[in-house]
Motif scaffolding. Structure first.
Motif, mmCIF file in Angstrom:
data_model
loop_
_atom_site.group_PDB
_atom_site.id
_atom_site.type_symbol
_atom_site.label_atom_id
_atom_site.label_comp_id
_atom_site.label_asym_id
_atom_site.label_seq_id
_atom_site.Cartn_x
_atom_site.Cartn_y
_atom_site.Cartn_z
ATOM 1 N N ASP A 20 44.852 40.645 57.645
ATOM 2 C CA ASP A 20 45.061 40.069 56.317
ATOM 3 C C ASP A 20 45.797 41.040 55.399
ATOM 4 O O ASP A 20 46.641 40.640 54.607
ATOM 5 C CB ASP A 20 43.694 39.697 55.720
ATOM 6 N N ALA A 78 40.353 33.380 48.701
ATOM 7 C CA ALA A 78 41.258 32.218 48.759
ATOM 8 C C ALA A 78 40.798 31.077 47.857
ATOM 9 O O ALA A 78 41.631 30.415 47.221
ATOM 10 C CB ALA A 78 41.397 31.725 50.204
ATOM 11 N N TYR A 114 43.352 29.554 44.869
ATOM 12 C CA TYR A 114 43.884 28.197 44.807
ATOM 13 C C TYR A 114 43.194 27.340 43.754
ATOM 14 O O TYR A 114 43.747 26.337 43.314
ATOM 15 C CB TYR A 114 43.824 27.547 46.190
ATOM 16 N N PRO A 170 44.403 33.668 52.625
ATOM 17 C CA PRO A 170 44.790 32.467 51.884
ATOM 18 C C PRO A 170 45.858 31.646 52.598
ATOM 19 O O PRO A 170 45.859 30.410 52.524
ATOM 20 C CB PRO A 170 45.309 33.040 50.561
ATOM 21 N N VAL A 214 37.513 33.477 54.384
ATOM 22 C CA VAL A 214 38.779 33.493 53.633
ATOM 23 C C VAL A 214 38.700 34.263 52.311
ATOM 24 O O VAL A 214 39.625 34.218 51.513
ATOM 25 C CB VAL A 214 39.289 32.062 53.376
#
Length: 250
Positions: A67, A193, A197, A89, A190
């Motif tokens: 990541d 993330a 978003y 993400p 995640v």
């Protein structure tokens, strides 16, 4: 689908691409294989280096993707020419897109109620046909035995095949490992993330992400929470990296 792995501080990081990593998870889902996916960054690598038990938890994942940009640089400079950075993400959106295409239901677990609600709106707008079977904001405490059983039963009966877990490192990795044998969905950690978003935490500009400075943007956004993580872990990771490069050049 996975080209190979590269050892970074004891973690077996996948040498792969976003497309191949997405396909790897989807194939696990279609084959009804239980398990979890970790998105490794500098913080996770240093937590693993400091704690052998946590290192084993991460290595027991079905897939560990790089990541963080520094992990990508580490692999590239040590000869992994096919290595790619795979941001958590980005993997999240890639899997949501493929889940919509193949009619695979998902579940969301983590974040505040406000974050989860805003994330649902975002996902419905971006992927209108995506079925979000469950969207759960867990309490900030350990669940009781009855609550735990109810949660597991509910998730398993929901029809969700992919479960995105956003509890932060190392909590989400420990949570996924503890539920590996009881939850049917493939779990994917995640991190931030959900907040990215949902719009509750600002996303670093592309130039900062490309320059490996996403951590600095996050640090500036949440200095009180993240100062210790970055100021303690980043210098130590750099020292390990220099040692690895030096050892290879001998």
């Amino acid at each position: 689908m996975i080209i190979g792995t590269h050892n970074i501080l004891g973690l077996s990081i996948a040498v792969t691409s976003l497309e191949k990593a997405t396909d790897h998870v989807i194939q696990d889902v279609l084959a009804c294989r239980k398990g979890y996916v970790c998105a490794a960054n500098v913080h996770m690598c240093m937590e693993s280096s400091d704690d052998p038990v946590f290192r084993d938890i991460v290595n027991n994942a079905g897939l560990i993707v790089p990541d963080g940009k520094p992990l990508y640089w580490w692999m590239k400079s040590l000869g992994e020419t096919q290595a790619n950075q795979i941001r958590g993400p980005d993997l999240f959106l890639s899997l949501c897109k493929e889940a919509e295409r193949q009619g695979i239901s998902i579940a969301l677990y983590g974040g505040t109620r406000n974050t989860v609600e805003r994330l649902e709106v975002f996902l419905h707008e971006k992927y209108p046909a995506l079925n979000i079977a469950r969207a759960i904001s867990p309490p900030f405490r350990v669940l009781t035995e009855a609550e735990e059983k109810s949660l597991v039963d509910d998730l398993n009966s929901s029809g969700a095949r992919i479960m995105f877990v956003a509890l932060g490192c190392p909590k989400q990795e420990k949570w996924m490992a503890a539920h590996k044998n009881v939850l049917d969905p493939v779990m994917v950690g995640v991190g931030a993330a959900f907040d990215f978003y949902a719009g509750t935490i600002p996303v670093a500009p592309e130039w900062m992400r490309n320059a490996g400075l996403e951590w600095l943007h996050r640090f500036a956004s949440e200095p009180k929470r993240l100062w210790k993580r970055y100021l303690w872990n980043n210098p130590r990771f750099i020292l390990h990296y220099v040692k690895a490069v030096f050892s290879k050049s001998k």
